[in-house]
Scaffold this motif. Structure first.
Motif, PDB file in Angstrom:
ATOM      1  N   LYS A  14       0.860  -1.094  -0.078  1.00 35.83           N
ATOM      2  CA  LYS A  14       0.090  -0.079  -0.124  1.00 35.83           C
ATOM      3  C   LYS A  14       0.931   1.242   0.021  1.00 35.83           C
ATOM      4  N   CYS A  15       0.623   2.065  -0.888  1.00 32.61           N
ATOM      5  CA  CYS A  15       1.289   3.246  -1.111  1.00 32.61           C
ATOM      6  C   CYS A  15       0.619   4.596  -1.394  1.00 32.61           C
ATOM      7  N   ASP A  16       0.690   5.716  -0.355  1.00 31.04           N
ATOM      8  CA  ASP A  16      -0.099   6.734  -0.667  1.00 31.04           C
ATOM      9  C   ASP A  16       0.578   7.628  -1.320  1.00 31.04           C
ATOM     10  N   SER A  17       1.462   7.641  -1.935  1.00 26.76           N
ATOM     11  CA  SER A  17       2.330   8.802  -2.841  1.00 26.76           C
ATOM     12  C   SER A  17       1.815   8.549  -4.208  1.00 26.76           C
ATOM     13  N   ALA A  18       1.889   9.594  -4.833  1.00 32.16           N
ATOM     14  CA  ALA A  18       1.584   9.882  -6.148  1.00 32.16           C
ATOM     15  C   ALA A  18       2.201   8.863  -7.211  1.00 32.16           C
ATOM     16  N   VAL A  19       3.376   8.708  -7.045  1.00 33.55           N
ATOM     17  CA  VAL A  19       4.059   7.593  -7.653  1.00 33.55           C
ATOM     18  C   VAL A  19       4.541   6.283  -6.898  1.00 33.55           C
ATOM     19  N   CYS A  20       3.955   5.241  -7.301  1.00 33.33           N
ATOM     20  CA  CYS A  20       4.291   4.090  -6.656  1.00 33.33           C
ATOM     21  C   CYS A  20       5.320   3.029  -7.624  1.00 33.33           C
ATOM     22  N   PHE A  21       6.231   2.620  -7.351  1.00 36.29           N
ATOM     23  CA  PHE A  21       7.173   1.765  -7.992  1.00 36.29           C
ATOM     24  C   PHE A  21       7.283   0.439  -7.451  1.00 36.29           C
ATOM     25  N   PHE A  22       7.097  -0.696  -8.421  1.00 34.30           N
ATOM     26  CA  PHE A  22       7.146  -2.023  -7.863  1.00 34.30           C
ATOM     27  C   PHE A  22       8.265  -2.578  -8.405  1.00 34.30           C
ATOM     28  N   PHE A  23       9.246  -3.189  -7.387  1.00 36.02           N
ATOM     29  CA  PHE A  23      10.525  -3.685  -7.871  1.00 36.02           C
ATOM     30  C   PHE A  23      10.222  -5.299  -7.661  1.00 36.02           C
ATOM     31  N   PHE A  24      11.417  -5.865  -8.474  1.00 35.25           N
ATOM     32  CA  PHE A  24      11.296  -7.262  -8.621  1.00 35.25           C
ATOM     33  C   PHE A  24      12.394  -7.964  -7.763  1.00 35.25           C
ATOM     34  N   PHE A  25      12.829  -7.596  -6.969  1.00 39.39           N
ATOM     35  CA  PHE A  25      14.038  -8.057  -6.014  1.00 39.39           C
ATOM     36  C   PHE A  25      13.681  -9.182  -5.295  1.00 39.39           C
ATOM     37  N   GLN A  26      14.488 -10.187  -5.236  1.00 40.30           N
ATOM     38  CA  GLN A  26      14.175 -11.449  -4.348  1.00 40.30           C
ATOM     39  C   GLN A  26      15.778 -11.923  -3.967  1.00 40.30           C
ATOM     40  N   SER A  27      15.815 -11.979  -2.639  1.00 42.56           N
ATOM     41  CA  SER A  27      17.348 -12.586  -2.049  1.00 42.56           C
ATOM     42  C   SER A  27      17.217 -14.132  -2.012  1.00 42.56           C
ATOM     43  N   LEU A  28      18.439 -14.921  -2.090  1.00 42.94           N
ATOM     44  CA  LEU A  28      18.329 -16.315  -2.111  1.00 42.94           C
ATOM     45  C   LEU A  28      18.310 -16.541  -0.514  1.00 42.94           C
ATOM     46  N   LEU A  29      16.945 -17.348  -0.172  1.00 43.80           N
ATOM     47  CA  LEU A  29      16.909 -17.666   1.137  1.00 43.80           C
ATOM     48  C   LEU A  29      16.906 -19.197   1.194  1.00 43.80           C
ATOM     49  N   PRO A  30      17.183 -19.889   2.455  1.00 47.30           N
ATOM     50  CA  PRO A  30      17.610 -18.978   3.553  1.00 47.30           C
ATOM     51  C   PRO A  30      19.221 -18.404   3.310  1.00 47.30           C
ATOM     52  N   ASP A  31      19.296 -17.538   4.259  1.00 52.31           N
ATOM     53  CA  ASP A  31      20.665 -17.065   4.152  1.00 52.31           C
ATOM     54  C   ASP A  31      21.396 -17.203   5.290  1.00 52.31           C
ATOM     55  N   PRO A  32      22.353 -18.199   5.835  1.00 54.13           N
ATOM     56  CA  PRO A  32      23.118 -19.084   4.705  1.00 54.13           C
ATOM     57  C   PRO A  32      22.088 -20.275   4.110  1.00 54.13           C
ATOM     58  N   ILE A  33      22.228 -20.634   3.289  1.00 58.33           N
ATOM     59  CA  ILE A  33      21.718 -21.761   2.647  1.00 58.33           C
ATOM     60  C   ILE A  33      22.529 -23.048   2.870  1.00 58.33           C
ATOM     61  N   LEU A  34      23.794 -22.904   2.956  1.00 56.88           N
ATOM     62  CA  LEU A  34      24.654 -24.007   3.323  1.00 56.88           C
ATOM     63  C   LEU A  34      25.268 -23.808   4.539  1.00 56.88           C
ATOM     64  N   LYS A  35      25.448 -24.792   5.407  1.00 59.53           N
ATOM     65  CA  LYS A  35      26.178 -24.856   6.746  1.00 59.53           C
ATOM     66  C   LYS A  35      27.075 -26.043   6.797  1.00 59.53           C
ATOM     67  N   LEU A  36      28.291 -25.574   7.077  1.00 57.79           N
ATOM     68  CA  LEU A  36      29.271 -26.647   6.993  1.00 57.79           C
ATOM     69  C   LEU A  36      29.132 -27.617   8.258  1.00 57.79           C
ATOM     70  N   ARG A  37      28.884 -28.784   8.164  1.00 62.65           N
ATOM     71  CA  ARG A  37      28.781 -29.614   9.129  1.00 62.65           C
ATOM     72  C   ARG A  37      29.735 -30.490   9.499  1.00 62.65           C
ATOM     73  N   MET A  38      30.482 -31.175   8.457  1.00 61.75           N
ATOM     74  CA  MET A  38      31.680 -32.023   8.861  1.00 61.75           C
ATOM     75  C   MET A  38      32.855 -32.039   7.699  1.00 61.75           C
ATOM     76  N   ILE A  39      34.200 -32.073   8.039  1.00 63.62           N
ATOM     77  CA  ILE A  39      35.012 -32.387   7.017  1.00 63.62           C
ATOM     78  C   ILE A  39      35.694 -33.724   7.287  1.00 63.62           C
ATOM     79  N   ILE A  40      35.934 -34.259   6.282  1.00 65.50           N
ATOM     80  CA  ILE A  40      36.868 -35.687   6.469  1.00 65.50           C
ATOM     81  C   ILE A  40      38.129 -35.203   5.794  1.00 65.50           C
TER      82      ILE A  40
END
Length: 1654
Positions: free
Chosen positions: A225-251
């Motif tokens: 909802k925007c009460d301004s005279a100009v309302c601009f819709f953007f298309f940004f999405q981040s890669l979620l979850p952040d972080p998407i990888l979590k180091l569990r073990m190293i052999i």
């Protein structure tokens, strides 16, 4: 200004514009530009903005904004954004436009306002094109609008902030500034800027939103909802979850060096490097913690004295040192070393000084000392001193008593260093004749006493020649030198022989012993005088380093072959912590059925790992060939491997056998893979040959071979050949590196060729393909990574370019793979891993950690983890949640058992399923899912009938439905990948055992058994619910180890049911007391654990059930005894339902969280419940499917708890206990919890309810009786019910945590079991508790009979000495010593005088070196002596009872008088090796040519036996014989974690003969004649013996083995009989003086046998 009413105006600005923010101020709005003039009707105008940007890759990108555009579009060089305008709020245009976003498209309304637009150019390029912004080249405006100004800046201008407000707030430090005067708008007094104008900011940063009209990102489908005279819709999405990888073990271990491994101060963890990552490994749990920050391999580590500060050095030309705060893992400081290659680090004890040694740029040795005192307070690290030296330095350490003194050693030198006046000076130690040795390591004498002078400290230095030098620090000379030589004779170490010594690589000291690691692969423990080897452990390769733990109980050991482990000195167990490849890993393959992973490496090994535990299962070595490709068969335990010789071999892992060799290739195998259905295998080589194999049978055969089809110059890699998910297509790079070919997989017929080099027309260089990857089948796409760092997405049928991603990595992409749901793309390149959103490839996350190029990356089959290999094996948790879909999808599969398994997938968490889908897999909450399996109803059953799979099914009897309390929001799969023990003592965990079952067993013929098990002493307090009692029939049974003991409570007689070989976890008895169910772990070779069904009347096992994979946690019979439900433990996580008439498996369900307890409703056989993590599950059994499922939330007052126990109450009540001490009451009609109360301070693990009374048992050792008569009335009040009406009637405190309970129907009396190994009789009416059954909680260390055989004595690690009556098997008296372990025991022999009660004594030896004499008749300790400094290991009375012989862990034998309490003699002949046996016997006075009427022997663990003749009255003790038994130099003891003990005993039926068993050249018992001085007889044994006893009556010898076997032998050369009943090593066996009874012990269980017949 541009524009006019009649056309479009243009405004351009060219040049190089710095700054990452583009700020434009115009009227009415500058993203899409409407006309500023009043428009006539129908006169609609449009606006355009073109910004030309240059990236750091010199790529020009055009960004366009216009209200002509309807949607967002993009290419590699162009971004097009639509402009969406709205009218001012309340205006006519605004009311006409309405609320629809569609109405905002097109030209702007006339009444719009001035707008400030901010574009974050960095974010736009990074987000959409994955490029790095360099500068703005030009801006072009084609629009109907007024522009006030335009500029670029690195600051964020906020028009709502004035200069007067900005200065006090110090906004400049956050990159925020007021609007410049050139860009500002007038704001009347009392007004706000945002009320008059619009402010739009386009950015991906975390500063959003900004201001009143700040940008809010959300995607094209969302509108804010925007009460301004100009309302601009953007298309940004981040890669979620952040972080998407979590180091569990190293052999992996090492990388730069295998010498770096340290203990933490608490002895609980070890710290070691794995290439560029530092790993902290908890030795008990295996949990790893990581220190990530180095960009190259870690070459050195060092701790300060209390392990709070960790220093790590990085190898390579850009060498740096990092200082870490170890508890938090944060990096405190990073500084350059000024050393080209740092080889060693040493911290002072205080952590104020750090010293390092390495090579400078010219290869000269350099020593640097840093001041690190201020690091923990935020200060800098300063160089105290540095020096160059010509001498070689292999090790350097700071003296713990002086921060400015150091000691180093190396080839031909040992030097002392000191920092004084900013200079680092050194002086050599005078080595004399040892000046030419190559010294490898050094260690200071243990101790941190500040009062002790430095001159008193001894320095130990070891060498490659085997010399150990003790250096006098004060006189700077060698005080003493010793040389450690190889074994001579075999198996023993001596000093003084000539020849080459043991090449010692590392040395470590404690206050009592020394540890050395040598080139021959041995870790050896020595006393500080190096007189003999105390303990040793052999490794596969040279030992690189050793490190004694701070508590001196463990020794950490590393090897040159990449292994890391530790030796537990007390238990003599060796635990391998890490195995790793010695060189780079080339490829890996994962399979999901058996959860295994195979890797191949440049170290010429093939290794197979368990995916759950990540432990190594198999290791194959190719001596003359290097494996370079590997692939698992999808459905069979078959592994295929390709070698650099061109050979392709397939192995059967089940049979550990080579199946077939294929020789179609003559050079390096570059690609190897199976089709997903396992019908075909494909291989390719460096010459371009492609081969197709048929794998329909186990031994594959060649179908077709094509030459010159695979690119020769494309190189080898794990993704060289890929097959589509539907098994139809095969893709690879070839015949040249510029072409990708797609073939029909089953025939190798060519279908498509795509020339990669011509797809990019703007490129001046030819692009070539590197790797290929198929997308999941529905997408029909083929991904190709190229040499120009792009990923091309092609249509797999037509070859059309769908889209491209660029750039992907700095170097070419070495591996790429898509997730099964096509949502995520994994790529590997250079030394990093990237995770991409496959739908919008501009979104990605980057992960570091590898120090070498990543060779391969892939998802595990369950998509829960990611594996990457290169320098080591990295296992990452994949944290993305599976996608949810609205409509349910039913999938049916048929397993090998001919049963249809229906899965209802993709159900939204919390939704209610339709009635037609009941019976399939239903996910009602995220962390509880289930699988139901049922017999196939008809042969013509089809998938079309899947929505109603069980209706009308004649052969299907019962299915299970789930109602779950406390729904969760998270989404989890049905079964946890990693088994983590829940926070509940109620959950069963089997006792760890290193023993295995025997490979052969010789049971006695029926009716000819010599031994008969008469009694078992002990109750297994480690079990859960492992005691049953039926008050109506009097049936009473409990478990001890693997034996079910059925005892008559009136007479005390026992029956023993032997059917299990592993520890029994739980019992369940039917309601009619006619059937008993018992459960234990799986036997050797079995895939499932064992459940035995017993007929109570005759004690016969009528059925054995096998289903659960690990342990059975609980079992319960239905009220009518028609069903048995069994519950798997936290690793198994399955619930099984059995028909008790046929014992067929009716259904099996897999649950995602561990469950602790289960019970059937007493009102209906169709209802049962079980409890787990924060939830109660109510199950319903139906014959024709089911029609409803309810979901009941748990009360919020409980918080995150484990529900650990449950029982049904009166009518519709269910009680459940929690691990925080609450009891919850549930209404089973509504499945709601309506009341809780605090019942205990600890976890409630046992609940029993009878009508209006409830018993609770907890880990606070208390059982409590509650009056719950009013609870039924409170049920009607629902959640408003108060717990104040629940009354505590009685409370009894016992000796341990409550683990089992059984009560009568009135709850007046019952039996309760505790973890202390005790069963108690409880009478609530009398408020009494009587001990029924007792036993040792820990390991039994010795057993013996009284001379008259009316009693026996036992002692254990719990510090107790217990006297038992052999007639009633009851405990007569117990002597307890706190905080000590009782190690040995002996009963005073019958004296010459008349036997009396006052003469009954036992003597016991303890771990603190004390001896205590107890009077049994007076039940008190009569005497305490302390003849030993070390723990006692053996004790015995002389034959007349006038002397006590005791042996210690240090090898000393003491002779003490119990009358005076004095030690009259100490023998040091066995010094350095623990005494294992002391035994006395009578002899003729002048036998063997020596005086004395007593003969006694001492045996030590170094396989030596000394025989002595003594006359104690004359103080004579003379050595009669000394025996040393040989052993192989390289011990290979199968199934034993340590060497078997050395045992000896006098032969009762052959005077002058002793019998010896122990580790030797052969598995045998040796009869040695003291007269003939030689071995006169040998009896072969199946294994090395762990216990020995000879009968004083008949010619019987009892031998116990580590294979849980007791063997009775008739000597000489008589028949042998084997006896079972032990669930661990049979470490004790003792015949009674009459030879009629035998005592054996296995851990805490003591078995009493009677001899009959023979």
């Amino acid at each position: 200004h541009g524009g006019g009413s009649g056309g479009l105006g243009r405004l351009g600005a060219c040049g190089i514009w710095p700054g990452g923010l583009l700020l434009l101020v115009g009227y009415p709005g500058l993203e899409m530009f409407p006309s500023p003039w009043p428009l006539s009707r129908g006169d609609r105008r449009h606006s355009h903005l073109f910004a030309y940007l240059s990236s750091q890759e010199n790529q020009v990108v055009r960004i366009s904004f216009s209200n002509l555009f309807k949607e967002f579009r993009s290419t590699a060089t162009w971004l097009q954004f639509p402009f969406v305008c709205g009218a001012a709020e309340g205006s006519a245009c605004g009311r006409a436009a309405g609320a629809s976003r569609r109405d905002l498209a097109g030209a702007a309304p006339a009444d719009v306002r001035w707008t400030c637009l901010v574009l974050d150019l960095h974010s736009i390029l990074s987000l959409y094109l994955n490029r790095r912004y360099s500068h703005l080249k030009s801006v072009k405006l084609c629009s109907n609008l007024l522009v006030k100004n335009l500029c670029t800046s690195d600051l964020v201008f906020d028009p709502g902030v004035t200069f007067s407000k900005a200065r006090p707030a110090d906004l400049a430090c956050r990159g925020v500034a007021p609007m410049p005067r050139e860009m500002a708008f007038p704001v009347p007094k009392g007004e706000k800027w945002h009320d008059l104008y619009d402010y739009i900011r386009y950015s991906c940063s975390q500063l959003l939103p900004w201001g009143r009209r700040g940008l809010v990102g959300g995607g094209p489908q969302s509108s804010s909802k925007c009460d301004s005279a100009v309302c601009f819709f953007f298309f940004f999405q981040s890669l979620l979850p952040d972080p998407i990888l979590k180091l569990r073990m190293i052999i992996g271990f090492g990388g730069c060096s295998t010498k770096q491994a340290l203990w933490t101060q608490d002895n609980a963890a070890v710290v070691y490097p794995c290439h560029a990552v530092i790993v902290t490994l908890q030795i008990q749990t295996g949990e790893q913690r990581f220190f990530i920050g180095h960009t190259d391999k870690v070459s050195a580590l060092a701790f300060n004295g209390n392990s709070t500060l960790l220093a790590s050095a990085q190898a390579g030309p850009r060498g740096v040192v990092r200082l870490w705060d170890f508890p938090t893992g944060s990096c405190l400081s990073v500084f350059k070393t000024h050393v080209h290659s740092l080889l060693s680090l040493s911290f002072s004890y205080s952590g104020a000084v750090l010293c390092g040694v390495g090579k400078d740029g010219h290869g000269k040795t350099m020593v640097v000392v840093w001041n690190t005192a201020q690091v923990t307070r935020g200060g800098e690290v300063a160089v105290l001193a540095k020096a160059h030296t010509d001498v070689d330095i292999q090790a350097l350490k700071i003296a713990f008593f002086d921060d400015r003194r150091m000691v180093s050693c190396g080839r031909d030198n040992v030097r002392l260093w000191r920092v004084r006046s900013g200079a680092l000076r050194s002086c050599p130690v005078s080595l004399g004749e040892y000046h030419s040795l190559e010294f490898t390591d050094l260690a200071f004498e243990e101790g941190h006493v500040a009062e002790q002078e430095p001159e008193d400290r001894t320095l130990f230095v070891c060498s490659k020649s085997g010399h150990v030098l003790e250096v006098d620090y004060k006189n700077i000379c060698v005080r003493r030198a010793r040389r450690l030589l190889p074994a001579r004779p075999p198996g023993l170490l001596f000093f003084g022989f000539s020849g080459s010594g043991i090449a010692i690589n590392s040395i470590s000291l404690s206050s009592t012993f020394c540890a050395t690691g040598s080139e021959d692969g041995y870790l050896r423990l020595w006393p500080l005088d190096f007189s003999a080897v105390v303990l040793e452990a052999e490794h596969e390769g040279p030992v690189s380093s050793v490190c004694i733990s701070p508590d001196s109980h463990k020794v950490l050991c590393t090897t040159a072959t990449g292994n890391l482990g530790y030796l537990d000195i007390q238990s003599r167990d060796y635990n391998t912590l890490m195995r790793s490849h010695e060189d780079s890993i080339l490829a890996f393959s994962v399979e999901g059925t058996w959860k295994q992973m195979a890797t191949v490496s440049q170290d010429k090994t093939i290794r197979v790992w368990d995916l759950v535990s990540m432990q190594q299962l198999y290791d194959f070595t190719a001596a003359d060939e290097m494996p370079c490709a590997v692939a698992f068969h999808p459905t069979q335990q078959i592994l295929a491997c390709g070698f650099d010789s061109g050979m392709v071999r397939t192995f059967s892992l089940a049979a550990s056998d080579l199946l077939v060799e294929h020789k179609q290739h003559r050079t390096v195998i570059t690609g190897l893979t199976f089709s997903p259905n396992g019908k075909f295998m494909f291989s390719s080589c460096l010459q371009g040959t492609l081969a197709l194999y048929s794998c329909m049978v186990q031994k594959s055969h060649v179908l077709r071979v094509l030459g010159n089809v695979v690119a020769r110059d494309a190189g080898s890699g794990p993704d060289a050949l890929v097959v589509s998910g539907d098994n139809r297509l095969l893709a690879f790079v070839g015949p040249s590196k510029y072409v990708v070919t797609v073939m029909e997989a089953c025939s190798l017929d060519e279908l498509l060729r795509v020339d990669i080099s011509i797809l990019d027309l703007n490129s001046t260089a030819l692009d070539s393909a590197v790797r290929v990857c198929f997308a999941p089948v529905p997408r029909g796409e083929l991904l190709v990574s190229t040499s120009s760092h792009k990923i091309l997405v092609l249509d797999a049928k037509t070859g059309r370019l769908v889209r491209e991603v660029s750039p992907v990595h700095k170097l070419s992409c070495s591996s790429l793979v898509l997730s099964k749901d096509s949502r995520y793309l994994l790529t590997a390149g250079d030394k990093v891993i990237k995770v991409w959103d496959y739908q919008m490839c501009a979104l990605s996350q980057v992960y570091i950690g590898h120090s070498e190029p990543v060779r391969q990356v892939a998802f595990t089959p369950d998509q829960r983890h990611v594996i990457s290999v290169g320098d080591a094996i990295f296992l990452w948790d994949f944290l993305a949640l599976p996608v949810e879909r609205s409509p349910p999808r039913v999938v049916a599969e048929q397993d090998d058992g001919g049963r249809w398994m229906f899965l209802l997938c993709s159900w939204r968490a919390g939704a209610f399923p339709m009635a037609s889908h009941v019976g399939t897999r239903v996910t009602l909450r995220s962390d509880f899912c289930l699988f139901c399996s049922a017999p196939e109803q008809t042969a013509s059953h089809s998938l079309a009938a899947a929505p109603k799979p069980f209706r009308g099914a004649a052969s299907h009897r019962y299915c299970l439905l789930l109602c779950v309390a406390e729904p969760r929001k998270e989404t989890k799969t049905p079964k946890s990948q990693c088994s983590v023990r829940p926070d509940s003592y109620r959950h069963f965990t089997p006792r760890f055992k290193a023993s295995v079952l025997p490979q052969s067993f010789l049971p006695p013929p029926a009716g000819s058994e010599v031994l008969k098990l008469k009694a078992v002493i002990g109750y297994n307090g480690n079990g859960r619910g492992n005691m049953v009692w039926n008050p109506d029939t009097g049936f009473f049974a409990y478990t001890c180890g693997c034996i079910i003991v059925v005892e008559d409570l009136h007479s005390g007689s026992q029956n023993h049911w032997l059917g299990h070989t592993e520890e029994i976890s739980t019992l369940a008895i039917s309601h009619d007391a006619q059937v008993l169910a018992s459960a234990s772990g799986k036997r050797n070779g079995d895939c499932h654990c064992q459940i035995c069904i017993w007929n109570v009347q005759d004690g016969v096992c009528t059925a054995s059930l096998f289903h659960h994979e690990t342990q059975v946690q609980a079992m319960a019979f239905s009220q009518d005894d028609r069903f048995l439900v069994t519950l798997g433990d936290y690793s198994d996580q399955t619930i099984a339902l059995w028909n008790t008439y046929t014992y067929e498996l009716l259904s099996s369900i897999c649950i995602s969280e561990p469950v602790h307890d289960v019970a059937f409703s007493p009102l209906s056989h169709r209802e049962l419940a079980c409890v787990g993590k924060g939830a109660v599950m109510f199950w319903l059994l139906e014959q024709q499917g089911a029609d409803q499922v309810h979901q009941a939330p748990a009360p919020d007052v409980l918080g995150p708890v484990e529900l650990t126990s449950l029982c049904y109450g009166a009518d519709t009540l269910l009680y459940s206990g929690t691990n925080s001490g609450q009891i919850c009451v549930w209404d089973t009609e509504t499945n709601c919890c309506f009341m809780t109360w605090e019942a205990d301070e600890g976890e409630i693990g046992v609940l029993v309810c009878r009508r209006s009374r409830l018993v609770s048992g907890s880990n606070t050792k208390r059982i409590r009786l509650w009056a719950v008569a009013t609870v039924q009335e409170l049920r009607l009040k629902g959640p408003d019910a108060r717990s104040s009406s629940v009354l505590l009637e009685h409370e009894i405190t016992l000796d341990g945590t409550i683990v089992s309970a059984a009560f009568d129907d009135s709850l007046e009396m019952g039996i309760v079991g505790t973890t202390a190994g005790t069963l108690w009789y409880i009478n609530w009416m009398e408020s009494t508790s009587i001990r029924l059954i007792s036993g040792h909680k820990n390991k039994v260390t010795e057993v013996c009979f009284s001379p008259d055989e009316t009693h026996c004595a036992t002692c254990g690690e719990d510090g107790s000495v217990r006297i038992w009556s052999l007639g009633s098997m009851e405990l007569v008296v117990q002597f307890q010593v706190l905080n000590q372990s009782c190690q040995c025991l002996a009963w005073k022999p019958r004296p010459v005088v008349v036997w009396g009660a006052e003469s009954q004594h036992v003597v016991a030896g303890y771990s603190d070196g004390t001896i205590r004499v107890f009077s049994i008749s007076r039940t008190e300790m009569e005497l305490k002596m302390h003849p030993h400094a070390a723990a006692l290991t053996a004790i015995a009375y002389s034959t007349d009872g006038e002397m006590i012989l005791s042996g210690g862990k240090d090898g000393l034998v003491a002779i003490s008088s119990p009358r005076t309490g004095m030690t009259i003699r100490v023998l040091a002949d066995h010094k350095g090796s623990p005494i294992t046996v002391l035994q006395c016997t009578q002899k003729q006075y002048r036998d063997f040519g020596v005086e004395g009427g007593e003969l006694w022997l001492a045996t030590s663990s170094d396989r030596r036996v000394s025989v002595w003749a003594s006359d104690w009255l004359k103080d004579k003790c003379e050595l009669l014989d000394w025996l040393s038994f040989p052993a192989p130099a390289s011990p290979e003891v199968s199934g034993l974690s340590s060497l078997p003990p050395s045992l000896a005993a006098f032969c009762p039926w052959e005077p002058g003969t002793l019998v010896y068993v122990g580790f030797g050249m052969q598995k045998e018992a040796l009869f040695y004649s003291l007269h003939k001085k030689q071995v006169v007889e040998k009896i072969s044994l199946p294994y090395f013996a762990t216990s020995l006893s000879l009968s004083p009556a008949a010619h019987f010898m009892a031998v116990g083995f580590g294979e849980r076997l007791l063997r009775l032998l008739r000597c000489p050369a008589g028949p042998t009989q084997d006896y079972a009943g032990h669930d661990d090593v049979v470490h004790l066996c003792r015949f009674a003086p009459s030879g009629c009874r035998l005592l054996t012990a296995s851990h805490s269980a003591v078995l009493v046998w009677e001899l009959s017949g023979g």
